[in-house]
Design a protein around this motif. Structure first.
Motif, mmCIF file in Angstrom:
data_model
loop_
_atom_site.group_PDB
_atom_site.id
_atom_site.type_symbol
_atom_site.label_atom_id
_atom_site.label_comp_id
_atom_site.label_asym_id
_atom_site.label_seq_id
_atom_site.Cartn_x
_atom_site.Cartn_y
_atom_site.Cartn_z
ATOM 1 N N LEU A 282 93.157 91.960 95.224
ATOM 2 C CA LEU A 282 92.788 91.988 96.638
ATOM 3 C C LEU A 282 94.066 91.850 97.460
ATOM 4 O O LEU A 282 94.777 90.848 97.352
ATOM 5 N N THR B 189 92.521 95.374 102.585
ATOM 6 C CA THR B 189 91.784 95.000 103.784
ATOM 7 C C THR B 189 92.447 95.533 105.039
ATOM 8 O O THR B 189 93.652 95.801 105.069
ATOM 9 N N ALA C 48 88.275 97.423 102.229
ATOM 10 C CA ALA C 48 87.470 96.219 102.418
ATOM 11 C C ALA C 48 87.729 95.656 103.803
ATOM 12 O O ALA C 48 88.827 95.757 104.344
ATOM 13 N N TRP D 1 82.983 88.292 100.417
ATOM 14 C CA TRP D 1 83.594 88.503 99.099
ATOM 15 C C TRP D 1 82.923 87.638 98.037
ATOM 16 O O TRP D 1 82.594 88.116 96.944
ATOM 17 N N ARG E 256 82.575 89.405 93.217
ATOM 18 C CA ARG E 256 83.829 89.953 92.704
ATOM 19 C C ARG E 256 84.798 88.855 92.279
ATOM 20 O O ARG E 256 84.959 87.859 92.977
#
Length: 347
Positions: A19, A46, A94, A112, A117
Protein backbone atom coordinates in the motif's frame (compact mmCIF):
# COMPACT_ATOMS: atom_id res chain seq x y z
CA UNK A 1 -12.01 -12.96 4.42
CA UNK A 2 -10.31 -11.51 7.47
CA UNK A 3 -6.89 -9.87 7.52
CA UNK A 4 -5.23 -12.96 9.00
CA UNK A 5 -6.71 -15.17 6.28
CA UNK A 6 -5.55 -12.79 3.55
CA UNK A 7 -2.05 -12.72 5.02
CA UNK A 8 -1.96 -16.52 5.24
CA UNK A 9 -3.02 -16.79 1.61
CA UNK A 10 0.38 -15.51 0.48
CA UNK A 11 1.91 -18.75 1.75
CA UNK A 12 -0.17 -20.51 -0.89
CA UNK A 13 1.22 -18.43 -3.74
CA UNK A 14 -0.98 -15.33 -3.71
CA UNK A 15 0.75 -12.02 -4.27
CA UNK A 16 1.78 -9.90 -1.31
CA UNK A 17 0.15 -6.50 -0.82
CA UNK A 18 1.93 -3.15 -0.91
CA UNK A 19 0.00 0.00 0.00
CA UNK A 20 1.61 3.25 -1.17
CA UNK A 21 0.27 6.44 0.37
CA UNK A 22 0.39 9.23 -2.19
CA UNK A 23 1.38 7.16 -5.21
CA UNK A 24 -0.35 8.82 -8.15
CA UNK A 25 2.77 10.52 -9.54
CA UNK A 26 6.52 10.87 -9.24
CA UNK A 27 8.80 8.47 -7.41
CA UNK A 28 6.06 6.37 -5.80
CA UNK A 29 4.25 5.76 -9.09
CA UNK A 30 7.53 4.59 -10.61
CA UNK A 31 8.11 2.35 -7.58
CA UNK A 32 4.66 0.83 -8.09
CA UNK A 33 5.62 0.05 -11.69
CA UNK A 34 8.83 -1.67 -10.60
CA UNK A 35 7.05 -3.82 -8.01
CA UNK A 36 4.20 -4.79 -10.35
CA UNK A 37 6.59 -5.60 -13.21
CA UNK A 38 8.85 -7.74 -11.05
CA UNK A 39 5.94 -9.72 -9.67
CA UNK A 40 4.97 -11.06 -6.30
CA UNK A 41 3.18 -7.87 -5.21
CA UNK A 42 -0.20 -6.32 -5.84
CA UNK A 43 0.24 -2.59 -5.31
CA UNK A 44 -2.44 -0.17 -4.14
CA UNK A 45 -1.76 3.53 -4.70
CA UNK A 46 -3.81 6.16 -2.94
CA UNK A 47 -4.90 9.59 -4.06
CA UNK A 48 -6.97 12.44 -2.74
CA UNK A 49 -9.26 11.69 -5.67
CA UNK A 50 -10.13 8.03 -6.34
CA UNK A 51 -10.55 8.63 -10.07
CA UNK A 52 -7.02 10.01 -10.28
CA UNK A 53 -5.67 7.03 -8.34
CA UNK A 54 -7.45 4.68 -10.74
CA UNK A 55 -6.01 6.49 -13.76
CA UNK A 56 -2.52 6.25 -12.25
CA UNK A 57 -3.07 2.53 -11.60
CA UNK A 58 -4.15 2.08 -15.21
CA UNK A 59 -0.94 3.80 -16.36
CA UNK A 60 1.16 1.47 -14.20
CA UNK A 61 -0.60 -1.66 -15.43
CA UNK A 62 -0.34 -0.59 -19.06
CA UNK A 63 3.39 0.09 -18.68
CA UNK A 64 3.86 -3.25 -16.93
CA UNK A 65 1.89 -5.14 -19.57
CA UNK A 66 -0.84 -6.23 -17.15
CA UNK A 67 -4.26 -7.17 -18.51
CA UNK A 68 -6.87 -4.42 -18.19
CA UNK A 69 -9.56 -6.88 -17.10
CA UNK A 70 -9.52 -6.17 -13.38
CA UNK A 71 -7.14 -3.37 -12.55
CA UNK A 72 -7.81 0.08 -11.20
CA UNK A 73 -11.43 -0.44 -10.18
CA UNK A 74 -13.32 1.02 -7.26
CA UNK A 75 -14.23 -2.52 -6.24
CA UNK A 76 -10.56 -3.42 -5.96
CA UNK A 77 -9.91 -0.29 -3.92
CA UNK A 78 -12.54 -1.49 -1.46
CA UNK A 79 -10.90 -4.91 -1.34
CA UNK A 80 -13.76 -6.74 -3.09
CA UNK A 81 -11.68 -8.31 -5.83
CA UNK A 82 -9.41 -11.24 -5.09
CA UNK A 83 -6.00 -11.68 -6.65
CA UNK A 84 -5.50 -14.79 -8.77
CA UNK A 85 -1.99 -15.50 -7.53
CA UNK A 86 -0.36 -14.62 -10.86
CA UNK A 87 3.39 -14.11 -10.70
CA UNK A 88 3.09 -10.60 -12.16
CA UNK A 89 1.40 -8.16 -9.85
CA UNK A 90 -1.34 -5.64 -10.48
CA UNK A 91 -1.81 -2.04 -9.49
CA UNK A 92 -5.07 -0.74 -8.04
CA UNK A 93 -6.31 2.73 -7.28
CA UNK A 94 -7.43 3.27 -3.70
CA UNK A 95 -9.02 6.18 -1.94
CA UNK A 96 -10.04 8.83 -1.52
CA UNK A 97 -7.32 9.65 0.99
CA UNK A 98 -6.50 13.27 1.76
CA UNK A 99 -3.53 13.38 4.14
CA UNK A 100 -4.45 16.93 5.05
CA UNK A 101 -7.64 15.67 6.71
CA UNK A 102 -7.51 13.38 9.73
CA UNK A 103 -11.17 12.45 9.10
CA UNK A 104 -10.19 11.25 5.61
CA UNK A 105 -7.31 9.23 7.11
CA UNK A 106 -9.69 7.58 9.59
CA UNK A 107 -12.26 6.80 6.90
CA UNK A 108 -9.63 5.27 4.62
CA UNK A 109 -8.17 3.12 7.41
CA UNK A 110 -11.65 1.90 8.33
CA UNK A 111 -12.40 0.93 4.72
CA UNK A 112 -9.09 -0.88 4.40
CA UNK A 113 -9.55 -2.90 7.58
CA UNK A 114 -13.13 -3.80 6.64
CA UNK A 115 -11.88 -5.05 3.26
CA UNK A 116 -9.77 -7.70 4.99
CA UNK A 117 -6.68 -6.81 2.97
CA UNK A 118 -3.31 -7.63 4.49
CA UNK A 119 -0.43 -5.15 4.37
CA UNK A 120 3.01 -6.62 3.71
CA UNK A 121 4.52 -3.25 2.84
CA UNK A 122 3.20 0.19 3.75
CA UNK A 123 5.04 3.05 2.02
CA UNK A 124 4.36 6.44 3.61
CA UNK A 125 5.22 8.59 0.62
CA UNK A 126 2.75 11.50 0.73
CA UNK A 127 4.50 14.81 1.31
CA UNK A 128 4.27 18.50 0.45
CA UNK A 129 6.21 21.73 0.56
CA UNK A 130 3.73 24.53 1.22
CA UNK A 131 3.97 27.76 -0.73
CA UNK A 132 7.07 29.67 0.20
CA UNK A 133 5.59 32.97 -1.00
CA UNK A 134 5.41 35.17 2.05
CA UNK A 135 6.08 32.16 4.30
CA UNK A 136 2.47 32.25 5.47
CA UNK A 137 1.45 29.42 7.81
CA UNK A 138 -1.43 27.37 6.38
CA UNK A 139 -3.82 25.45 8.61
CA UNK A 140 -5.78 22.29 7.80
CA UNK A 141 -9.41 21.70 8.71
CA UNK A 142 -8.14 20.10 11.93
CA UNK A 143 -6.20 23.22 12.93
CA UNK A 144 -2.75 21.74 12.25
CA UNK A 145 -0.01 23.47 10.29
CA UNK A 146 -0.34 21.89 6.88
CA UNK A 147 3.24 20.61 6.43
CA UNK A 148 3.18 18.84 9.80
CA UNK A 149 -0.29 17.43 9.14
CA UNK A 150 0.45 15.96 5.71
CA UNK A 151 4.09 14.94 6.14
CA UNK A 152 3.92 13.51 9.67
CA UNK A 153 0.65 13.42 11.59
CA UNK A 154 -1.32 11.71 8.80
CA UNK A 155 1.40 9.03 8.53
CA UNK A 156 1.47 8.54 12.29
CA UNK A 157 -2.32 8.25 12.52
CA UNK A 158 -2.69 5.96 9.52
CA UNK A 159 0.01 3.59 10.76
CA UNK A 160 -1.61 3.43 14.18
CA UNK A 161 -5.06 2.76 12.72
CA UNK A 162 -3.74 0.06 10.35
CA UNK A 163 -1.93 -1.73 13.18
CA UNK A 164 -4.41 -4.68 13.14
CA UNK A 165 -3.47 -5.42 9.53
CA UNK A 166 0.25 -5.02 10.24
CA UNK A 167 0.06 -7.29 13.29
CA UNK A 168 -1.73 -9.97 11.30
CA UNK A 169 0.79 -9.95 8.44
CA UNK A 170 4.06 -11.82 9.07
CA UNK A 171 7.09 -9.80 8.02
CA UNK A 172 5.18 -6.52 7.59
CA UNK A 173 7.32 -3.52 6.65
CA UNK A 174 6.59 0.20 7.11
CA UNK A 175 8.66 2.55 4.95
CA UNK A 176 8.85 6.28 5.65
CA UNK A 177 10.02 8.44 2.75
CA UNK A 178 12.18 11.08 4.44
CA UNK A 179 14.99 13.24 3.06
CA UNK A 180 18.60 14.14 3.72
CA UNK A 181 17.19 17.60 4.46
CA UNK A 182 16.33 16.27 7.93
CA UNK A 183 19.98 16.73 8.90
CA UNK A 184 20.95 20.41 9.42
CA UNK A 185 24.64 19.56 9.06
CA UNK A 186 24.31 18.42 5.44
CA UNK A 187 24.73 20.76 2.43
CA UNK A 188 21.44 22.23 1.26
CA UNK A 189 19.60 21.58 4.53
CA UNK A 190 18.13 24.36 6.62
CA UNK A 191 20.52 24.88 9.53
CA UNK A 192 17.59 25.60 11.86
CA UNK A 193 16.11 22.10 11.56
CA UNK A 194 15.36 20.71 15.01
CA UNK A 195 12.28 19.66 16.96
CA UNK A 196 11.15 22.38 19.35
CA UNK A 197 8.51 20.63 21.44
CA UNK A 198 7.27 23.98 22.69
CA UNK A 199 6.53 25.08 19.11
CA UNK A 200 6.44 22.05 16.79
CA UNK A 201 4.46 23.92 14.12
CA UNK A 202 6.62 27.08 14.09
CA UNK A 203 3.72 29.26 15.21
CA UNK A 204 5.88 31.74 17.13
CA UNK A 205 5.83 35.31 15.89
CA UNK A 206 7.67 35.49 12.58
CA UNK A 207 8.99 31.91 12.90
CA UNK A 208 7.23 30.07 10.11
CA UNK A 209 9.37 29.26 7.09
CA UNK A 210 8.35 26.69 4.47
CA UNK A 211 11.82 25.19 4.02
CA UNK A 212 12.40 24.98 7.78
CA UNK A 213 8.99 23.35 8.28
CA UNK A 214 9.70 20.80 5.56
CA UNK A 215 13.09 19.88 7.04
CA UNK A 216 11.52 19.47 10.47
CA UNK A 217 8.88 17.08 9.12
CA UNK A 218 11.54 14.99 7.40
CA UNK A 219 13.30 14.75 10.77
CA UNK A 220 9.95 13.62 12.21
CA UNK A 221 9.76 10.92 9.51
CA UNK A 222 13.14 9.43 10.43
CA UNK A 223 12.55 9.68 14.18
CA UNK A 224 9.06 8.18 13.87
CA UNK A 225 10.34 5.27 11.79
CA UNK A 226 13.08 4.41 14.27
CA UNK A 227 10.71 4.64 17.24
CA UNK A 228 8.09 2.56 15.42
CA UNK A 229 10.66 -0.16 14.78
CA UNK A 230 11.69 -0.09 18.44
CA UNK A 231 8.07 -0.53 19.49
CA UNK A 232 7.56 -3.38 17.01
CA UNK A 233 10.47 -5.20 18.62
CA UNK A 234 9.32 -4.39 22.17
CA UNK A 235 5.93 -5.89 21.38
CA UNK A 236 7.49 -8.95 19.75
CA UNK A 237 5.82 -8.17 16.42
CA UNK A 238 7.09 -9.76 13.24
CA UNK A 239 7.38 -6.34 11.61
CA UNK A 240 10.03 -3.75 10.79
CA UNK A 241 10.19 -0.06 9.97
CA UNK A 242 12.80 1.78 7.90
CA UNK A 243 13.18 5.26 6.41
CA UNK A 244 14.91 6.48 3.28
CA UNK A 245 16.32 9.42 1.36
CA UNK A 246 15.15 9.00 -2.28
CA UNK A 247 17.81 11.29 -3.74
CA UNK A 248 17.85 14.76 -5.26
CA UNK A 249 15.20 14.38 -7.94
CA UNK A 250 13.98 17.39 -9.97
CA UNK A 251 11.23 15.30 -11.58
CA UNK A 252 9.40 14.51 -8.34
CA UNK A 253 5.89 15.80 -7.61
CA UNK A 254 6.89 17.49 -4.36
CA UNK A 255 6.27 21.06 -5.53
CA UNK A 256 2.79 20.42 -6.90
CA UNK A 257 1.06 22.75 -4.41
CA UNK A 258 3.26 25.75 -5.20
CA UNK A 259 2.01 28.63 -7.39
CA UNK A 260 2.43 27.79 -11.08
CA UNK A 261 5.62 29.79 -11.59
CA UNK A 262 7.38 28.52 -8.46
CA UNK A 263 7.95 24.85 -9.43
CA UNK A 264 9.47 25.90 -12.76
CA UNK A 265 11.83 28.40 -11.17
CA UNK A 266 12.83 26.14 -8.29
CA UNK A 267 13.23 23.10 -10.54
CA UNK A 268 15.59 25.01 -12.86
CA UNK A 269 17.65 26.22 -9.88
CA UNK A 270 17.59 22.74 -8.36
CA UNK A 271 18.77 21.06 -11.58
CA UNK A 272 21.63 23.55 -11.96
CA UNK A 273 22.75 23.05 -8.34
CA UNK A 274 22.52 19.27 -8.58
CA UNK A 275 24.49 19.14 -11.82
CA UNK A 276 27.20 21.41 -10.40
CA UNK A 277 27.50 19.20 -7.33
CA UNK A 278 27.08 15.96 -9.26
CA UNK A 279 24.21 14.91 -6.98
CA UNK A 280 21.19 14.72 -9.28
CA UNK A 281 19.27 11.43 -9.29
CA UNK A 282 16.42 10.19 -11.48
CA UNK A 283 12.89 9.06 -10.68
CA UNK A 284 14.12 5.53 -11.35
CA UNK A 285 16.85 5.88 -8.70
CA UNK A 286 14.35 7.01 -6.08
CA UNK A 287 11.87 4.32 -7.10
CA UNK A 288 14.50 1.59 -6.87
CA UNK A 289 15.26 2.71 -3.33
CA UNK A 290 11.57 2.69 -2.35
CA UNK A 291 11.02 -0.76 -3.84
CA UNK A 292 14.16 -2.07 -2.14
CA UNK A 293 13.11 -0.74 1.27
CA UNK A 294 9.61 -2.18 0.85
CA UNK A 295 10.72 -5.68 -0.14
CA UNK A 296 14.31 -6.41 0.93
CA UNK A 297 14.86 -8.97 3.66
CA UNK A 298 18.41 -7.64 4.09
CA UNK A 299 17.08 -4.81 6.23
CA UNK A 300 16.55 -5.70 9.88
CA UNK A 301 14.57 -2.61 10.87
CA UNK A 302 15.47 0.86 12.09
CA UNK A 303 17.75 1.65 9.15
CA UNK A 304 17.92 4.94 7.27
CA UNK A 305 18.65 4.06 3.63
CA UNK A 306 20.20 6.33 1.01
CA UNK A 307 18.95 6.41 -2.61
CA UNK A 308 21.79 4.04 -3.63
CA UNK A 309 20.49 1.41 -1.15
CA UNK A 310 23.34 1.97 1.29
CA UNK A 311 22.52 2.35 4.98
CA UNK A 312 23.44 5.81 6.26
CA UNK A 313 23.62 7.29 9.72
CA UNK A 314 20.79 9.83 10.24
CA UNK A 315 21.18 13.08 12.13
CA UNK A 316 22.16 13.07 15.79
CA UNK A 317 18.67 14.23 16.80
CA UNK A 318 17.01 11.42 14.83
CA UNK A 319 19.15 8.94 16.76
CA UNK A 320 18.27 10.42 20.16
CA UNK A 321 16.01 7.98 22.03
CA UNK A 322 14.52 10.75 24.16
CA UNK A 323 13.63 12.83 21.10
CA UNK A 324 12.01 9.88 19.32
CA UNK A 325 9.89 8.94 22.32
CA UNK A 326 8.90 12.54 22.95
CA UNK A 327 7.84 12.91 19.30
CA UNK A 328 5.66 9.80 19.65
CA UNK A 329 3.96 11.19 22.76
CA UNK A 330 3.53 14.64 21.20
CA UNK A 331 1.89 13.04 18.14
CA UNK A 332 -0.48 11.00 20.31
CA UNK A 333 -1.46 14.09 22.26
CA UNK A 334 -1.93 16.22 19.13
CA UNK A 335 -4.22 13.56 17.62
CA UNK A 336 -5.85 12.71 20.97
CA UNK A 337 -5.09 9.03 20.41
CA UNK A 338 -4.42 7.93 23.96
CA UNK A 339 -7.85 9.03 25.13
CA UNK A 340 -9.44 7.03 22.32
CA UNK A 341 -7.08 4.06 22.76
CA UNK A 342 -6.66 3.78 18.98
CA UNK A 343 -3.95 1.50 17.59
CA UNK A 344 -1.96 1.29 20.79
CA UNK A 345 1.57 -0.05 20.46
CA UNK A 346 4.13 -1.17 23.02
CA UNK A 347 5.46 1.66 25.24
Amino acid sequence: PGVAAMAAATAGGANKVCLIIGGTAGIAKQAALLMVSRGGYDVYITGRDLARAERAAADVNAAAGVSAATYGSAAAAEGLLEGDGAAKGRCYGAGPLDCGSMASVREFADRWLRSGRAIHSLILNAGIVVSGLGNKLEETEDGFERTVAVNHLSHFLLTRLLMPALRATPGARVVSVASALHDPKLPGADKRVRLDFDDMELRGAGRFDAQWAYGNTKLMNVAFSRELDRRFKAEGMDATAVSLHPGWIPGSDLLRDQPVCVPCILRCCFVCCCKCCGKQQSLEDGAECQAYCATSRELEGGEYVNWDKKVFRPSAEAQDDAVRRRLWLWSEEALKLEAAGEGKAAP
